[in-house]
Design an enzyme around this catalytic site. Sequence first.
Site, PDB file in Angstrom:
ATOM      1  N   GLU A 231       0.912  -1.083   0.083  1.00  0.00           N
ATOM      2  CA  GLU A 231       0.085   0.301   0.022  1.00  0.00           C
ATOM      3  C   GLU A 231       0.846   0.836   0.209  1.00  0.00           C
ATOM      4  O   GLU A 231       0.797   1.842  -0.966  1.00  0.00           O
ATOM      5  CB  GLU A 231      -0.843  -0.004   1.102  1.00  0.00           C
ATOM      6  CG  GLU A 231      -0.166   0.439   2.390  1.00  0.00           C
ATOM      7  CD  GLU A 231       0.478  -0.675   2.922  1.00  0.00           C
ATOM      8  OE1 GLU A 231       1.306   0.334   4.453  1.00  0.00           O
ATOM      9  OE2 GLU A 231       0.738  -1.776   3.060  1.00  0.00           O
ATOM     10  N   ASP A 232       2.198   0.924   0.638  1.00  0.00           N
ATOM     11  CA  ASP A 232       3.456   2.077   0.708  1.00  0.00           C
ATOM     12  C   ASP A 232       3.084   2.737  -0.786  1.00  0.00           C
ATOM     13  O   ASP A 232       3.107   4.041  -0.849  1.00  0.00           O
ATOM     14  CB  ASP A 232       4.400   2.148   1.256  1.00  0.00           C
ATOM     15  CG  ASP A 232       5.052   0.791   0.628  1.00  0.00           C
ATOM     16  OD1 ASP A 232       4.801  -0.078   0.100  1.00  0.00           O
ATOM     17  OD2 ASP A 232       5.950   0.147   1.474  1.00  0.00           O
ATOM     18  N   PHE A 233       3.553   1.919  -1.584  1.00  0.00           N
ATOM     19  CA  PHE A 233       3.945   2.191  -2.938  1.00  0.00           C
ATOM     20  C   PHE A 233       2.888   2.898  -3.832  1.00  0.00           C
ATOM     21  O   PHE A 233       2.789   3.848  -4.636  1.00  0.00           O
ATOM     22  CB  PHE A 233       4.420   1.329  -4.322  1.00  0.00           C
ATOM     23  CG  PHE A 233       4.518   1.180  -4.967  1.00  0.00           C
ATOM     24  CD1 PHE A 233       6.036   1.355  -5.521  1.00  0.00           C
ATOM     25  CD2 PHE A 233       3.355   1.102  -5.905  1.00  0.00           C
ATOM     26  CE1 PHE A 233       6.425   2.230  -6.977  1.00  0.00           C
ATOM     27  CE2 PHE A 233       4.291   1.238  -7.392  1.00  0.00           C
ATOM     28  CZ  PHE A 233       5.514   2.097  -8.598  1.00  0.00           C
TER      29      PHE A 233
END
Length: 393
Positions: A231-233
């Site tokens: 999810e960070d990307f």
Amino acid sequence: MFYVFYALALIFIIFWCGLWILHFIAIFHAKLKFYRKIDPYYGIPYDGVSILKPLKGLDSNLHYNLESFFTLQYPVYELLFCFEESTDPAIPLVNSLIEKYPDIDAKVFTGGNIVGVNPKLNNMQPGYLAAKYDYIMISDSNLRMREETLTDMVQLMDDDVGIVHQLPFTWDREGFAPALEKIYFGTAHARIYLFADFMQVNCHTGMSTLIRKNLLDDVGGLQSFGCYLAEDFFIAKSIMERGWRTRISSLPALQNPGCSNLKAFRERLKRWTKLRSAMVPHTIILEPLSECLILGIFTSWAVYVIFMWDPVVFYLVHVLIWFLLDYTLLSIIQNGSLPFSKFYFIIGWLYREINGPLIFLSAFWDNTIKWRTRIYKLHMGGIAEEISPKLKL
């Protein structure tokens, strides 16, 4: 046929030169970025920060890691501890720290909300909905924070910046596995991470990141990214596509897990490799060719074809210079003496370099990801499907 070999050799030499440029950019970028002087009185009045701490389980260093968040040198923040289960063994520890530091605004959330396949986002969702400040900080459970870190990150949040994130690194610990982690995060990982930050290419990791909350709210909040494991990307991708910049903190994120071992380290790198290959498919070719030992083999052949240089001598010089530059980069990020000997560094560096291509090959043939008690099938584009679900929340 000779011209085909000649052209291929020329491509390898150009690629090899490009990676040396990458090396030097990473080193100079690290030298300029890290460990700047942080003025604790800068930026009054301060912007409030809601710190989300997704937690699961108890380890020997968790007390020290969590306590470091209660002693941050920052005047306006709240700690939102999120647990999937109300019976989690770490809850009594968190409650004891809340009692020890009554002046710190801290709350505990249990149960989570299902917003997708990503268990971390499911865990954090109640805390996110309760966050009261304009900045959201997502921080993994195994991080130990320096007192001035949050001040540094907020100061870097200029008007055109949407995310400030920390370079993953490690706290000093004893043993070969912790040394190997420090070598990896301070060399191979840091090299690409710093170059990407310099080029403003998405290199964001959600290990420790400060985000403008309104930028998440504008696209539906954390739940909009629940279909991804990385999810960070995709959070950074969404924010950068709207014209916002990202910046890297001048202090690295210090991972401090209670225990480390070589098997867990290899599995972690394998999982990250699978995620990168699904999200950015061209890494399937570029990543193995960027490894020191593999690149050296192909480039040694290339210089022999074009210049008739001795490939063995060239290969040895290539490896030596690569090794020295990695040691230089690690020393800059460490900002002091390494917690292990140079001999340890040599062994750890060789271990990582030899295992890098092997980890990539083992990851390439299997698109399933094991994450704690769950198993996921990964699809191109980074979307994940849970194929061995845990009991629902």
